[in-house]
Design a protein around this motif. Structure first.
Motif, mmCIF file in Angstrom:
data_model
loop_
_atom_site.group_PDB
_atom_site.id
_atom_site.type_symbol
_atom_site.label_atom_id
_atom_site.label_comp_id
_atom_site.label_asym_id
_atom_site.label_seq_id
_atom_site.Cartn_x
_atom_site.Cartn_y
_atom_site.Cartn_z
ATOM 1 N N ASN A 9 0.814 -1.209 0.000
ATOM 2 C CA ASN A 9 0.000 0.000 0.000
ATOM 3 C C ASN A 9 0.851 1.265 0.000
ATOM 4 O OD1 ASN A 9 -2.600 -1.038 -0.236
ATOM 5 N ND2 ASN A 9 -2.734 -1.462 1.944
ATOM 6 N N LEU A 10 2.014 1.225 0.660
ATOM 7 C CA LEU A 10 2.911 2.385 0.626
ATOM 8 C C LEU A 10 3.403 2.645 -0.801
ATOM 9 C CD1 LEU A 10 4.987 1.757 3.873
ATOM 10 C CD2 LEU A 10 3.357 3.614 3.469
ATOM 11 N N MET A 11 3.733 1.572 -1.533
ATOM 12 C CA MET A 11 4.169 1.731 -2.922
ATOM 13 C C MET A 11 3.031 2.254 -3.782
ATOM 14 S SD MET A 11 7.312 1.141 -3.564
ATOM 15 C CE MET A 11 7.268 0.795 -5.309
ATOM 16 N N HIS A 12 1.836 1.735 -3.583
ATOM 17 C CA HIS A 12 0.689 2.216 -4.360
ATOM 18 C C HIS A 12 0.478 3.706 -4.124
ATOM 19 C CE1 HIS A 12 -1.722 -1.628 -5.478
ATOM 20 N NE2 HIS A 12 -0.455 -1.723 -5.823
ATOM 21 N N GLY A 17 0.958 9.099 -6.232
ATOM 22 C CA GLY A 17 1.490 10.454 -6.084
ATOM 23 C C GLY A 17 2.341 10.859 -7.268
ATOM 24 N N LEU A 18 3.107 9.914 -7.807
ATOM 25 C CA LEU A 18 3.907 10.180 -9.002
ATOM 26 C C LEU A 18 2.990 10.512 -10.174
ATOM 27 C CD1 LEU A 18 6.955 8.311 -10.308
ATOM 28 C CD2 LEU A 18 4.966 8.462 -11.771
ATOM 29 N N ILE A 19 1.921 9.736 -10.363
ATOM 30 C CA ILE A 19 0.970 9.999 -11.445
ATOM 31 C C ILE A 19 0.351 11.380 -11.268
ATOM 32 C CG2 ILE A 19 -1.239 9.296 -12.456
ATOM 33 C CD1 ILE A 19 -0.406 6.373 -11.784
ATOM 34 N N GLN A 20 -0.028 11.714 -10.039
ATOM 35 C CA GLN A 20 -0.610 13.031 -9.760
ATOM 36 C C GLN A 20 0.379 14.140 -10.116
ATOM 37 O OE1 GLN A 20 -1.726 13.708 -5.669
ATOM 38 N NE2 GLN A 20 -2.546 15.734 -6.102
ATOM 39 N N ASP A 98 -7.163 5.662 -7.505
ATOM 40 C CA ASP A 98 -7.237 4.262 -7.096
ATOM 41 C C ASP A 98 -8.063 3.400 -8.049
ATOM 42 O OD1 ASP A 98 -9.669 5.276 -6.247
ATOM 43 O OD2 ASP A 98 -9.503 4.519 -4.206
ATOM 44 N N ALA A 99 -8.601 3.988 -9.127
ATOM 45 C CA ALA A 99 -9.248 3.201 -10.182
ATOM 46 C C ALA A 99 -8.255 2.835 -11.282
ATOM 47 C CB ALA A 99 -10.419 3.977 -10.782
#
Length: 154
Positions: A9-12, A17-20, A98-99
């Motif tokens: 979950n930390l990696m997700h 955050g990188l995508i954002q 998260d989708a």
């Protein structure tokens, strides 16, 4: 119960955050160079907002491309909205982070895949893996090396 570190979950969270951050930069400055994105997402996610005809046509998942024409890219903390052109018909979409199932920038051979582990007693997401977007071409794209972590253990 013993406390553990939930690396999956930390990696997700970090990769979302990188995508954002990437999408925020694109919203502000446009796509640089040859960069473009293939974003596959779960159309059945409860917070996804797409036209009914799109969810009917793509039940389960859909891949959108941000490249030549997109408009109104707005990036928030939970997801992003964008207007895309479907056969000369502009359609607004809202996609929560998260989708997202995959995020790929083939111009630089970068990709993220979010794996979910489905079991009866565990709904936590499994660790995300990097993926190569190379479905149509099996030629090597560069040097890669697999390193065994055993050589670093004492």
């Amino acid at each position: 119960m013993a406390r553990t570190i939930d690396y999956g979950n930390l990696m997700h969270r970090a990769m979302r955050g990188l995508i954002q951050e990437v999408l925020s930069d694109v919203a502000e400055n446009g796509l640089p160079g040859q960069h473009h994105f293939f974003i596959t997402f779960d159309t059945m996610h409860p917070d996804v907002e797409i036209a009914d005809w799109l969810s009917d046509r793509y039940p389960g998942e859909m891949t959108v491309v941000l490249q030549h024409w997109f408009d109104n890219l707005e990036v928030g903390d939970e997801g992003f909205s964008v207007t895309l052109n479907f056969g000369n018909a502009p359609e607004p979409l809202y996609i929560p982070y998260d989708a997202i199932k995959t995020f790929v920038d083939p111009s630089v051979e970068f990709g993220l895949r979010f794996e979910t582990q489905e079991s009866e007693d565990d709904d936590d997401e499994a660790p995300m893996e990097e993926m190569a977007e190379d479905d149509e071409d099996d030629t090597p794209k560069g040097d890669a090396e697999v390193v065994s972590l055993d050589s670093f253990r004492k």
